[in-house]
Write a protein that holds these residues in place. Structure first.
Motif, PDB file in Angstrom:
ATOM      1  N   LEU A   1       0.773  -1.068   0.031  1.00  0.00           N
ATOM      2  CA  LEU A   1      -0.175   0.018   0.066  1.00  0.00           C
ATOM      3  C   LEU A   1       0.760   1.226  -0.097  1.00  0.00           C
ATOM      4  N   LYS A   2       0.396   2.359  -0.516  1.00  0.00           N
ATOM      5  CA  LYS A   2       1.052   3.550  -0.349  1.00  0.00           C
ATOM      6  C   LYS A   2       1.018   4.179   0.813  1.00  0.00           C
ATOM      7  N   SER A   3       1.937   3.665   1.617  1.00  0.00           N
ATOM      8  CA  SER A   3       2.014   4.162   3.253  1.00  0.00           C
ATOM      9  C   SER A   3       3.418   4.181   3.558  1.00  0.00           C
TER      10      SER A   3
ATOM     11  N   VAL B   1     -12.125  -2.636  -5.841  1.00  0.00           N
ATOM     12  CA  VAL B   1     -11.265  -2.959  -4.479  1.00  0.00           C
ATOM     13  C   VAL B   1      -9.668  -2.633  -4.934  1.00  0.00           C
ATOM     14  N   LEU B   2      -9.020  -3.125  -5.812  1.00  0.00           N
ATOM     15  CA  LEU B   2      -7.643  -2.984  -6.166  1.00  0.00           C
ATOM     16  C   LEU B   2      -7.370  -1.498  -6.353  1.00  0.00           C
ATOM     17  N   ASN B   3      -7.683  -0.888  -7.359  1.00  0.00           N
ATOM     18  CA  ASN B   3      -7.533   0.432  -7.682  1.00  0.00           C
ATOM     19  C   ASN B   3      -7.780   1.395  -6.482  1.00  0.00           C
ATOM     20  N   PRO B   4      -8.719   1.426  -5.860  1.00  0.00           N
ATOM     21  CA  PRO B   4      -8.916   2.360  -4.776  1.00  0.00           C
ATOM     22  C   PRO B   4      -8.009   2.040  -3.632  1.00  0.00           C
ATOM     23  N   LEU B   5      -7.432   0.720  -3.316  1.00  0.00           N
ATOM     24  CA  LEU B   5      -6.662   0.575  -2.262  1.00  0.00           C
ATOM     25  C   LEU B   5      -5.095   0.951  -2.667  1.00  0.00           C
ATOM     26  N   LEU B   6      -4.685   0.592  -3.917  1.00  0.00           N
ATOM     27  CA  LEU B   6      -3.552   1.242  -4.566  1.00  0.00           C
ATOM     28  C   LEU B   6      -3.192   2.460  -4.834  1.00  0.00           C
ATOM     29  N   THR B   7      -4.206   3.322  -4.945  1.00  0.00           N
ATOM     30  CA  THR B   7      -4.051   4.905  -5.098  1.00  0.00           C
ATOM     31  C   THR B   7      -4.225   5.728  -3.821  1.00  0.00           C
ATOM     32  N   PHE B   8      -4.915   5.126  -2.878  1.00  0.00           N
ATOM     33  CA  PHE B   8      -5.105   6.126  -1.631  1.00  0.00           C
ATOM     34  C   PHE B   8      -3.819   6.061  -0.842  1.00  0.00           C
TER      35      PHE B   8
END
Length: 489
Positions: free
Chosen positions: A29-31, A55-62
Protein backbone atom coordinates in the motif's frame (compact mmCIF):
# COMPACT_ATOMS: atom_id res chain seq x y z
CA UNK A 1 -5.58 -11.77 16.75
CA UNK A 2 -3.34 -9.99 14.24
CA UNK A 3 -3.33 -11.86 10.95
CA UNK A 4 -0.11 -12.42 8.99
CA UNK A 5 -0.31 -12.58 5.20
CA UNK A 6 2.42 -15.20 4.96
CA UNK A 7 0.76 -17.48 7.52
CA UNK A 8 -2.66 -17.23 5.86
CA UNK A 9 -1.13 -17.77 2.41
CA UNK A 10 0.79 -20.88 3.49
CA UNK A 11 -2.30 -22.23 5.28
CA UNK A 12 -4.52 -21.80 2.20
CA UNK A 13 -1.92 -23.31 -0.14
CA UNK A 14 -1.67 -26.27 2.19
CA UNK A 15 -5.47 -26.72 2.34
CA UNK A 16 -5.89 -26.45 -1.43
CA UNK A 17 -2.64 -28.38 -2.10
CA UNK A 18 -1.36 -25.56 -4.37
CA UNK A 19 -4.48 -25.76 -6.55
CA UNK A 20 -4.11 -23.71 -9.74
CA UNK A 21 -7.35 -21.77 -9.23
CA UNK A 22 -6.31 -20.30 -5.85
CA UNK A 23 -5.09 -16.73 -6.30
CA UNK A 24 -3.37 -14.70 -3.54
CA UNK A 25 -2.49 -11.21 -4.81
CA UNK A 26 0.00 -9.54 -2.41
CA UNK A 27 0.80 -5.83 -2.87
CA UNK A 28 2.24 -2.90 -0.94
CA UNK A 29 0.00 0.00 0.00
CA UNK A 30 0.96 3.67 -0.42
CA UNK A 31 2.06 4.08 3.17
CA UNK A 32 5.05 5.40 5.05
CA UNK A 33 5.28 2.06 6.88
CA UNK A 34 5.13 0.04 3.60
CA UNK A 35 2.20 -2.02 4.87
CA UNK A 36 1.35 -5.06 2.79
CA UNK A 37 -2.13 -6.25 1.86
CA UNK A 38 -3.48 -9.30 0.05
CA UNK A 39 -6.60 -10.09 -1.96
CA UNK A 40 -7.55 -13.78 -2.02
CA UNK A 41 -9.83 -15.10 -4.76
CA UNK A 42 -10.70 -18.25 -6.68
CA UNK A 43 -10.12 -18.11 -10.43
CA UNK A 44 -13.30 -18.11 -12.48
CA UNK A 45 -15.61 -17.13 -9.62
CA UNK A 46 -14.99 -13.37 -9.53
CA UNK A 47 -15.51 -10.50 -11.96
CA UNK A 48 -11.97 -9.24 -12.53
CA UNK A 49 -13.09 -5.86 -13.84
CA UNK A 50 -15.30 -5.28 -10.80
CA UNK A 51 -12.47 -6.47 -8.53
CA UNK A 52 -10.05 -3.97 -10.08
CA UNK A 53 -12.45 -1.01 -10.00
CA UNK A 54 -13.96 -1.48 -6.56
CA UNK A 55 -11.08 -3.06 -4.59
CA UNK A 56 -7.59 -3.02 -6.10
CA UNK A 57 -7.49 0.44 -7.72
CA UNK A 58 -8.90 2.31 -4.68
CA UNK A 59 -6.56 0.46 -2.30
CA UNK A 60 -3.45 1.10 -4.39
CA UNK A 61 -4.08 4.80 -5.09
CA UNK A 62 -5.11 5.93 -1.61
CA UNK A 63 -2.35 7.51 0.55
CA UNK A 64 -2.48 6.10 4.09
CA UNK A 65 0.37 8.25 5.44
CA UNK A 66 2.01 7.01 8.63
CA UNK A 67 -1.00 5.08 9.98
CA UNK A 68 -0.49 1.61 11.46
CA UNK A 69 -2.12 -1.61 10.21
CA UNK A 70 -5.20 -1.32 12.42
CA UNK A 71 -5.98 2.23 11.25
CA UNK A 72 -5.33 1.28 7.60
CA UNK A 73 -7.76 -1.62 7.91
CA UNK A 74 -10.51 0.62 9.30
CA UNK A 75 -10.00 3.25 6.58
CA UNK A 76 -9.98 0.61 3.83
CA UNK A 77 -13.30 -0.75 5.08
CA UNK A 78 -15.06 2.56 5.73
CA UNK A 79 -13.67 4.92 3.10
CA UNK A 80 -11.60 3.28 0.38
CA UNK A 81 -13.31 0.20 -1.06
CA UNK A 82 -16.09 1.09 -3.49
CA UNK A 83 -18.11 -2.12 -3.20
CA UNK A 84 -21.54 -2.08 -1.56
CA UNK A 85 -21.21 -5.69 -0.38
CA UNK A 86 -18.44 -5.87 2.24
CA UNK A 87 -18.68 -8.36 5.12
CA UNK A 88 -16.45 -8.54 8.19
CA UNK A 89 -15.29 -12.08 8.85
CA UNK A 90 -15.29 -13.38 12.39
CA UNK A 91 -12.32 -15.72 11.89
CA UNK A 92 -9.84 -16.98 9.29
CA UNK A 93 -11.81 -20.24 9.06
CA UNK A 94 -14.46 -18.41 7.00
CA UNK A 95 -12.02 -17.50 4.23
CA UNK A 96 -12.50 -20.77 2.36
CA UNK A 97 -16.30 -20.49 2.47
CA UNK A 98 -16.34 -16.99 1.04
CA UNK A 99 -13.68 -17.33 -1.66
CA UNK A 100 -15.35 -20.49 -2.99
CA UNK A 101 -18.63 -18.53 -3.14
CA UNK A 102 -17.18 -15.86 -5.43
CA UNK A 103 -16.11 -13.29 -2.83
CA UNK A 104 -12.69 -11.62 -2.65
CA UNK A 105 -11.16 -11.67 0.84
CA UNK A 106 -9.03 -8.64 1.77
CA UNK A 107 -6.51 -8.78 4.59
CA UNK A 108 -4.12 -6.12 5.85
CA UNK A 109 -0.86 -7.51 7.22
CA UNK A 110 -0.90 -7.21 11.01
CA UNK A 111 -4.54 -6.09 11.26
CA UNK A 112 -7.26 -7.82 13.26
CA UNK A 113 -9.97 -7.71 10.59
CA UNK A 114 -10.64 -9.71 7.44
CA UNK A 115 -13.15 -8.50 4.84
CA UNK A 116 -15.11 -10.41 2.19
CA UNK A 117 -16.03 -8.25 -0.80
CA UNK A 118 -18.85 -9.27 -3.12
CA UNK A 119 -17.38 -9.33 -6.63
CA UNK A 120 -19.01 -12.50 -7.91
CA UNK A 121 -18.67 -12.97 -11.62
CA UNK A 122 -19.21 -16.63 -12.40
CA UNK A 123 -21.38 -17.64 -15.33
CA UNK A 124 -24.89 -18.90 -14.66
CA UNK A 125 -28.08 -19.72 -16.52
CA UNK A 126 -30.45 -16.80 -16.91
CA UNK A 127 -33.97 -16.65 -15.53
CA UNK A 128 -36.31 -18.64 -17.77
CA UNK A 129 -39.71 -20.31 -17.70
CA UNK A 130 -39.86 -23.49 -15.57
CA UNK A 131 -40.21 -26.69 -17.55
CA UNK A 132 -42.21 -28.68 -15.00
CA UNK A 133 -44.62 -25.99 -13.74
CA UNK A 134 -45.94 -24.48 -16.95
CA UNK A 135 -48.78 -21.98 -16.63
CA UNK A 136 -51.08 -20.39 -19.20
CA UNK A 137 -51.59 -17.17 -17.27
CA UNK A 138 -49.12 -15.60 -14.90
CA UNK A 139 -45.40 -15.06 -14.59
CA UNK A 140 -42.98 -16.90 -16.85
CA UNK A 141 -40.10 -16.55 -14.37
CA UNK A 142 -38.60 -19.60 -12.70
CA UNK A 143 -35.83 -20.08 -10.21
CA UNK A 144 -32.27 -20.44 -11.45
CA UNK A 145 -29.08 -21.76 -9.82
CA UNK A 146 -27.50 -18.73 -8.00
CA UNK A 147 -28.77 -18.28 -4.46
CA UNK A 148 -28.88 -14.46 -4.55
CA UNK A 149 -30.87 -14.37 -7.80
CA UNK A 150 -33.53 -16.66 -6.32
CA UNK A 151 -33.70 -14.51 -3.19
CA UNK A 152 -34.24 -11.39 -5.29
CA UNK A 153 -37.16 -12.98 -7.18
CA UNK A 154 -38.96 -13.66 -3.89
CA UNK A 155 -38.13 -10.24 -2.45
CA UNK A 156 -39.41 -8.51 -5.60
CA UNK A 157 -42.83 -10.10 -5.05
CA UNK A 158 -42.98 -9.69 -1.26
CA UNK A 159 -42.17 -6.00 -0.68
CA UNK A 160 -42.41 -6.15 3.09
CA UNK A 161 -39.83 -6.04 5.89
CA UNK A 162 -41.73 -8.96 7.38
CA UNK A 163 -39.95 -11.23 4.86
CA UNK A 164 -36.83 -12.69 6.49
CA UNK A 165 -33.86 -14.60 5.10
CA UNK A 166 -31.53 -16.59 7.36
CA UNK A 167 -28.34 -18.10 5.99
CA UNK A 168 -26.97 -21.53 6.90
CA UNK A 169 -24.15 -23.71 5.58
CA UNK A 170 -24.51 -27.47 5.08
CA UNK A 171 -22.07 -30.10 3.84
CA UNK A 172 -18.68 -30.52 5.49
CA UNK A 173 -16.87 -30.56 2.12
CA UNK A 174 -19.19 -28.69 -0.24
CA UNK A 175 -20.09 -25.99 2.34
CA UNK A 176 -23.28 -25.31 0.43
CA UNK A 177 -25.07 -22.14 1.39
CA UNK A 178 -28.83 -22.12 1.85
CA UNK A 179 -31.38 -19.55 2.87
CA UNK A 180 -34.33 -20.12 5.18
CA UNK A 181 -37.12 -17.83 4.01
CA UNK A 182 -40.29 -17.01 5.96
CA UNK A 183 -42.71 -14.27 6.96
CA UNK A 184 -41.95 -13.35 10.54
CA UNK A 185 -45.55 -12.47 11.46
CA UNK A 186 -46.95 -15.71 10.02
CA UNK A 187 -44.46 -18.44 10.86
CA UNK A 188 -44.47 -20.47 14.07
CA UNK A 189 -41.24 -20.24 16.06
CA UNK A 190 -41.81 -23.81 17.15
CA UNK A 191 -41.84 -24.89 13.51
CA UNK A 192 -38.87 -22.69 12.62
CA UNK A 193 -36.71 -24.03 15.45
CA UNK A 194 -37.57 -27.61 14.55
CA UNK A 195 -36.47 -26.98 10.97
CA UNK A 196 -33.20 -25.34 12.02
CA UNK A 197 -32.37 -28.22 14.35
CA UNK A 198 -32.86 -30.75 11.56
CA UNK A 199 -30.70 -28.79 9.14
CA UNK A 200 -28.01 -28.35 11.79
CA UNK A 201 -28.04 -32.11 12.37
CA UNK A 202 -27.38 -32.82 8.70
CA UNK A 203 -24.05 -34.70 8.62
CA UNK A 204 -23.59 -34.92 4.86
CA UNK A 205 -20.21 -34.29 3.27
CA UNK A 206 -21.65 -32.80 0.08
CA UNK A 207 -25.00 -31.15 -0.65
CA UNK A 208 -25.35 -30.57 -4.39
CA UNK A 209 -29.14 -30.35 -4.66
CA UNK A 210 -32.21 -29.86 -2.50
CA UNK A 211 -32.98 -33.58 -2.66
CA UNK A 212 -29.99 -34.30 -0.41
CA UNK A 213 -31.82 -32.62 2.49
CA UNK A 214 -35.30 -34.07 1.97
CA UNK A 215 -34.75 -37.10 4.21
CA UNK A 216 -33.60 -34.85 7.06
CA UNK A 217 -36.78 -32.78 6.82
CA UNK A 218 -39.13 -35.77 6.75
CA UNK A 219 -40.75 -36.83 10.00
CA UNK A 220 -39.49 -40.19 11.29
CA UNK A 221 -41.56 -43.31 11.07
CA UNK A 222 -44.01 -42.07 8.44
CA UNK A 223 -43.49 -45.12 6.20
CA UNK A 224 -45.15 -43.49 3.21
CA UNK A 225 -44.29 -43.24 -0.46
CA UNK A 226 -45.37 -39.61 -0.42
CA UNK A 227 -43.07 -36.73 0.47
CA UNK A 228 -43.77 -34.14 3.15
CA UNK A 229 -41.38 -31.70 1.43
CA UNK A 230 -42.73 -29.66 -1.46
CA UNK A 231 -40.59 -28.60 -4.42
CA UNK A 232 -41.40 -25.56 -6.56
CA UNK A 233 -39.62 -23.84 -9.43
CA UNK A 234 -41.87 -20.79 -9.36
CA UNK A 235 -41.34 -17.77 -7.06
CA UNK A 236 -45.05 -16.87 -7.14
CA UNK A 237 -45.95 -20.33 -5.78
CA UNK A 238 -43.43 -19.94 -2.95
CA UNK A 239 -44.74 -16.49 -2.04
CA UNK A 240 -48.28 -17.83 -1.80
CA UNK A 241 -47.17 -20.55 0.62
CA UNK A 242 -45.22 -18.10 2.80
CA UNK A 243 -48.45 -16.25 3.62
CA UNK A 244 -49.78 -19.45 5.24
CA UNK A 245 -46.82 -19.72 7.62
CA UNK A 246 -44.76 -22.10 5.48
CA UNK A 247 -40.97 -21.99 5.33
CA UNK A 248 -39.00 -21.98 2.06
CA UNK A 249 -35.47 -23.35 1.81
CA UNK A 250 -33.35 -21.99 -1.04
CA UNK A 251 -30.28 -24.12 -1.75
CA UNK A 252 -27.42 -22.59 -3.71
CA UNK A 253 -26.96 -24.25 -7.09
CA UNK A 254 -30.50 -25.65 -7.28
CA UNK A 255 -33.20 -24.17 -9.57
CA UNK A 256 -35.98 -25.15 -7.19
CA UNK A 257 -37.05 -24.27 -3.66
CA UNK A 258 -38.19 -26.63 -0.92
CA UNK A 259 -41.37 -25.77 0.99
CA UNK A 260 -42.26 -27.21 4.40
CA UNK A 261 -44.67 -28.29 5.73
CA UNK A 262 -46.16 -29.78 2.57
CA UNK A 263 -49.62 -31.35 2.22
CA UNK A 264 -51.11 -33.95 -0.12
CA UNK A 265 -53.86 -31.69 -1.45
CA UNK A 266 -51.28 -29.14 -2.62
CA UNK A 267 -50.08 -31.54 -5.30
CA UNK A 268 -53.33 -30.81 -7.15
CA UNK A 269 -53.06 -27.02 -6.96
CA UNK A 270 -51.32 -24.74 -9.45
CA UNK A 271 -50.86 -21.04 -10.11
CA UNK A 272 -53.39 -21.20 -12.94
CA UNK A 273 -56.10 -22.19 -10.45
CA UNK A 274 -55.91 -18.73 -8.91
CA UNK A 275 -55.70 -16.88 -12.24
CA UNK A 276 -58.74 -18.48 -13.91
CA UNK A 277 -62.41 -18.20 -13.08
CA UNK A 278 -63.59 -20.27 -10.14
CA UNK A 279 -65.77 -22.69 -12.14
CA UNK A 280 -62.94 -23.54 -14.55
CA UNK A 281 -60.40 -23.85 -11.72
CA UNK A 282 -62.74 -26.29 -9.93
CA UNK A 283 -63.19 -28.32 -13.12
CA UNK A 284 -59.43 -28.61 -13.71
CA UNK A 285 -58.79 -29.54 -10.10
CA UNK A 286 -61.43 -32.29 -10.19
CA UNK A 287 -59.82 -33.57 -13.41
CA UNK A 288 -56.51 -33.80 -11.58
CA UNK A 289 -58.00 -35.87 -8.77
CA UNK A 290 -59.73 -38.13 -11.30
CA UNK A 291 -56.50 -38.57 -13.27
CA UNK A 292 -54.62 -39.47 -10.08
CA UNK A 293 -57.04 -42.25 -9.15
CA UNK A 294 -57.23 -43.55 -12.73
CA UNK A 295 -53.44 -43.69 -12.99
CA UNK A 296 -53.05 -45.54 -9.69
CA UNK A 297 -55.99 -47.98 -9.80
CA UNK A 298 -56.94 -48.61 -13.45
CA UNK A 299 -54.30 -51.27 -14.37
CA UNK A 300 -54.78 -53.10 -11.06
CA UNK A 301 -58.56 -53.09 -11.37
CA UNK A 302 -58.31 -54.30 -14.96
CA UNK A 303 -56.12 -57.24 -13.92
CA UNK A 304 -58.35 -58.11 -10.96
CA UNK A 305 -61.55 -58.01 -12.98
CA UNK A 306 -60.10 -59.95 -15.91
CA UNK A 307 -58.75 -62.79 -13.73
CA UNK A 308 -61.13 -63.03 -10.79
CA UNK A 309 -64.30 -61.01 -11.46
CA UNK A 310 -65.16 -61.08 -15.18
CA UNK A 311 -68.87 -60.90 -14.27
CA UNK A 312 -68.44 -57.19 -13.53
CA UNK A 313 -67.68 -56.47 -17.19
CA UNK A 314 -70.63 -55.53 -19.43
CA UNK A 315 -71.46 -58.39 -21.80
CA UNK A 316 -70.16 -56.76 -24.97
CA UNK A 317 -66.96 -55.60 -23.26
CA UNK A 318 -66.45 -59.04 -21.69
CA UNK A 319 -66.69 -60.74 -25.09
CA UNK A 320 -64.27 -58.34 -26.76
CA UNK A 321 -61.79 -58.46 -23.85
CA UNK A 322 -61.93 -62.25 -23.61
CA UNK A 323 -61.30 -62.67 -27.34
CA UNK A 324 -58.37 -60.25 -27.19
CA UNK A 325 -56.78 -61.92 -24.13
CA UNK A 326 -57.31 -65.42 -25.57
CA UNK A 327 -55.03 -64.59 -28.49
CA UNK A 328 -52.06 -63.66 -26.29
CA UNK A 329 -49.69 -66.27 -24.78
CA UNK A 330 -49.16 -64.61 -21.38
CA UNK A 331 -51.41 -64.24 -18.31
CA UNK A 332 -53.01 -60.82 -18.04
CA UNK A 333 -50.98 -59.93 -14.92
CA UNK A 334 -47.66 -60.65 -16.62
CA UNK A 335 -48.85 -58.83 -19.72
CA UNK A 336 -49.77 -55.64 -17.87
CA UNK A 337 -46.59 -55.72 -15.78
CA UNK A 338 -44.41 -56.22 -18.85
CA UNK A 339 -45.98 -53.34 -20.76
CA UNK A 340 -45.72 -51.07 -17.72
CA UNK A 341 -42.02 -51.88 -17.26
CA UNK A 342 -41.29 -51.42 -20.96
CA UNK A 343 -43.03 -48.06 -20.88
CA UNK A 344 -40.94 -46.93 -17.89
CA UNK A 345 -37.77 -48.01 -19.71
CA UNK A 346 -38.76 -46.02 -22.76
CA UNK A 347 -39.58 -43.00 -20.62
CA UNK A 348 -36.13 -43.10 -19.02
CA UNK A 349 -34.52 -43.54 -22.43
CA UNK A 350 -36.39 -40.50 -23.71
CA UNK A 351 -35.13 -38.44 -20.77
CA UNK A 352 -31.47 -39.47 -21.03
CA UNK A 353 -30.75 -39.55 -24.74
CA UNK A 354 -29.93 -36.40 -26.79
CA UNK A 355 -32.96 -34.45 -27.93
CA UNK A 356 -32.09 -35.10 -31.58
CA UNK A 357 -32.78 -38.80 -31.03
CA UNK A 358 -36.01 -38.33 -29.09
CA UNK A 359 -38.24 -38.59 -32.16
CA UNK A 360 -36.57 -41.86 -33.13
CA UNK A 361 -37.35 -43.36 -29.73
CA UNK A 362 -40.97 -42.20 -29.98
CA UNK A 363 -41.37 -43.78 -33.42
CA UNK A 364 -39.77 -47.05 -32.34
CA UNK A 365 -41.94 -47.16 -29.23
CA UNK A 366 -45.13 -46.53 -31.19
CA UNK A 367 -44.26 -49.23 -33.73
CA UNK A 368 -42.92 -51.88 -31.33
CA UNK A 369 -45.29 -51.48 -28.39
CA UNK A 370 -48.28 -50.20 -30.28
CA UNK A 371 -48.76 -51.73 -33.68
CA UNK A 372 -46.33 -54.65 -34.01
CA UNK A 373 -46.88 -56.18 -30.58
CA UNK A 374 -50.66 -56.18 -30.97
CA UNK A 375 -50.57 -57.55 -34.53
CA UNK A 376 -48.11 -60.26 -33.49
CA UNK A 377 -50.45 -61.38 -30.71
CA UNK A 378 -47.91 -60.70 -27.93
CA UNK A 379 -50.16 -58.25 -26.10
CA UNK A 380 -53.85 -57.47 -26.35
CA UNK A 381 -55.25 -54.16 -27.57
CA UNK A 382 -57.30 -53.71 -24.38
CA UNK A 383 -54.21 -54.15 -22.19
CA UNK A 384 -52.29 -51.60 -24.23
CA UNK A 385 -55.15 -49.11 -23.97
CA UNK A 386 -55.39 -49.52 -20.17
CA UNK A 387 -51.65 -49.08 -19.60
CA UNK A 388 -51.45 -46.10 -21.97
CA UNK A 389 -54.42 -44.38 -20.30
CA UNK A 390 -52.88 -44.86 -16.84
CA UNK A 391 -49.51 -43.55 -18.05
CA UNK A 392 -51.01 -40.40 -19.56
CA UNK A 393 -53.10 -39.69 -16.45
CA UNK A 394 -49.96 -40.00 -14.31
CA UNK A 395 -48.45 -36.93 -15.93
CA UNK A 396 -51.39 -34.70 -15.03
CA UNK A 397 -49.99 -34.55 -11.49
CA UNK A 398 -46.33 -34.86 -12.42
CA UNK A 399 -44.91 -34.12 -8.91
CA UNK A 400 -46.69 -37.27 -7.71
CA UNK A 401 -45.40 -39.48 -10.53
CA UNK A 402 -42.86 -41.49 -8.44
CA UNK A 403 -45.44 -42.63 -5.83
CA UNK A 404 -48.06 -43.09 -8.57
CA UNK A 405 -45.74 -45.43 -10.48
CA UNK A 406 -44.90 -47.51 -7.40
CA UNK A 407 -48.54 -47.74 -6.30
CA UNK A 408 -49.58 -48.71 -9.83
CA UNK A 409 -47.10 -51.61 -9.82
CA UNK A 410 -48.24 -52.63 -6.32
CA UNK A 411 -51.92 -52.76 -7.27
CA UNK A 412 -51.17 -54.69 -10.47
CA UNK A 413 -49.41 -57.41 -8.45
CA UNK A 414 -52.00 -57.41 -5.66
CA UNK A 415 -54.91 -57.43 -8.11
CA UNK A 416 -53.34 -60.25 -10.12
CA UNK A 417 -52.98 -62.52 -7.07
CA UNK A 418 -55.87 -61.56 -4.77
CA UNK A 419 -58.45 -59.73 -6.87
CA UNK A 420 -60.62 -56.85 -5.70
CA UNK A 421 -60.44 -57.85 -2.04
CA UNK A 422 -56.65 -57.56 -2.08
CA UNK A 423 -56.83 -54.15 -3.76
CA UNK A 424 -59.31 -53.00 -1.10
CA UNK A 425 -57.00 -54.14 1.69
CA UNK A 426 -53.91 -52.62 0.06
CA UNK A 427 -55.77 -49.32 -0.38
CA UNK A 428 -56.67 -49.31 3.31
CA UNK A 429 -53.02 -49.88 4.26
CA UNK A 430 -51.87 -47.02 2.01
CA UNK A 431 -54.53 -44.69 3.44
CA UNK A 432 -53.55 -45.56 7.01
CA UNK A 433 -49.93 -44.75 6.21
CA UNK A 434 -50.91 -41.43 4.64
CA UNK A 435 -53.10 -40.51 7.62
CA UNK A 436 -50.26 -41.31 10.01
CA UNK A 437 -47.76 -39.24 8.06
CA UNK A 438 -46.87 -35.74 9.23
CA UNK A 439 -44.77 -32.98 7.73
CA UNK A 440 -42.84 -31.24 10.52
CA UNK A 441 -45.70 -32.01 12.87
CA UNK A 442 -48.51 -31.05 10.46
CA UNK A 443 -50.78 -33.95 9.30
CA UNK A 444 -49.99 -34.73 5.65
CA UNK A 445 -53.69 -35.20 4.79
CA UNK A 446 -54.78 -31.98 6.51
CA UNK A 447 -58.11 -30.60 5.29
CA UNK A 448 -59.21 -34.17 4.48
CA UNK A 449 -58.02 -36.01 7.58
CA UNK A 450 -58.38 -34.42 10.07
CA UNK A 451 -61.28 -32.75 8.30
CA UNK A 452 -61.48 -28.95 8.15
CA UNK A 453 -64.60 -27.43 6.63
CA UNK A 454 -63.00 -24.00 6.24
CA UNK A 455 -60.03 -25.46 4.38
CA UNK A 456 -62.32 -27.29 1.95
CA UNK A 457 -62.90 -23.99 0.15
CA UNK A 458 -59.53 -24.56 -1.57
CA UNK A 459 -59.32 -28.37 -1.93
CA UNK A 460 -61.68 -29.92 -4.50
CA UNK A 461 -62.92 -26.53 -5.61
CA UNK A 462 -61.42 -23.06 -5.46
CA UNK A 463 -63.61 -20.43 -3.88
CA UNK A 464 -63.64 -16.86 -5.19
CA UNK A 465 -61.05 -14.35 -4.05
CA UNK A 466 -63.64 -12.44 -2.03
CA UNK A 467 -63.98 -15.47 0.22
CA UNK A 468 -60.34 -16.59 0.15
CA UNK A 469 -59.10 -13.14 1.12
CA UNK A 470 -61.27 -12.90 4.23
CA UNK A 471 -59.06 -15.09 6.36
CA UNK A 472 -55.81 -16.92 5.70
CA UNK A 473 -55.33 -20.03 7.83
CA UNK A 474 -51.76 -20.45 8.99
CA UNK A 475 -50.37 -23.95 8.80
CA UNK A 476 -49.79 -24.13 12.57
CA UNK A 477 -53.54 -23.65 13.06
CA UNK A 478 -54.50 -26.78 11.13
CA UNK A 479 -56.46 -29.34 13.21
CA UNK A 480 -54.35 -31.80 15.26
CA UNK A 481 -51.11 -30.06 14.29
CA UNK A 482 -48.29 -30.73 16.73
CA UNK A 483 -46.39 -27.44 16.26
CA UNK A 484 -47.54 -24.43 18.23
CA UNK A 485 -47.84 -20.77 17.29
CA UNK A 486 -44.94 -20.07 19.63
CA UNK A 487 -44.31 -16.49 18.52
CA UNK A 488 -47.76 -15.52 19.80
CA UNK A 489 -47.74 -17.52 22.99
Amino acid sequence: MNYSINEIKLSLQSQFDNSADLSVRVFTLKSALKIQAAVITMEGLVDKEQLSQSVLNPLLTFDYGARDSAAVSVIAYSSVMASSDVIKLSSADEIVTYITSGFAVLMIDGAEELYAVGVQGYSFRGVSEPESEVVQRGSREGFTEPLRVNMSMIRRRMKTPDLKFEQMTVGTDSKTQLMICYLQSQVSLDLLNKLKNRLSGCNLETVLASGYLSDYLEDNGSGSLFSGVGISERPDTVCGKLTEGRIAIIVDGTPAVMIVPHLFVEEFQSVDDYSNRTYYAAFIRLMKYLSFFVSVFLPGLYVALAQFHPEYFPTWLLINTSESLAQTPFPVTAEVLAITVVYEIMKEAGLRIPKSLGHAVSIVGALVIGDSAVNAGIISASTLMVVATAAICGYVTSPLYPPIMMLRMLFIVVGGFTGLWGITLATAVVLIGMCAKTSLGVPYLSSLSPFSLRRMRDVFIRAGWRQLSKHTIRVQKFPETEVQDANRG
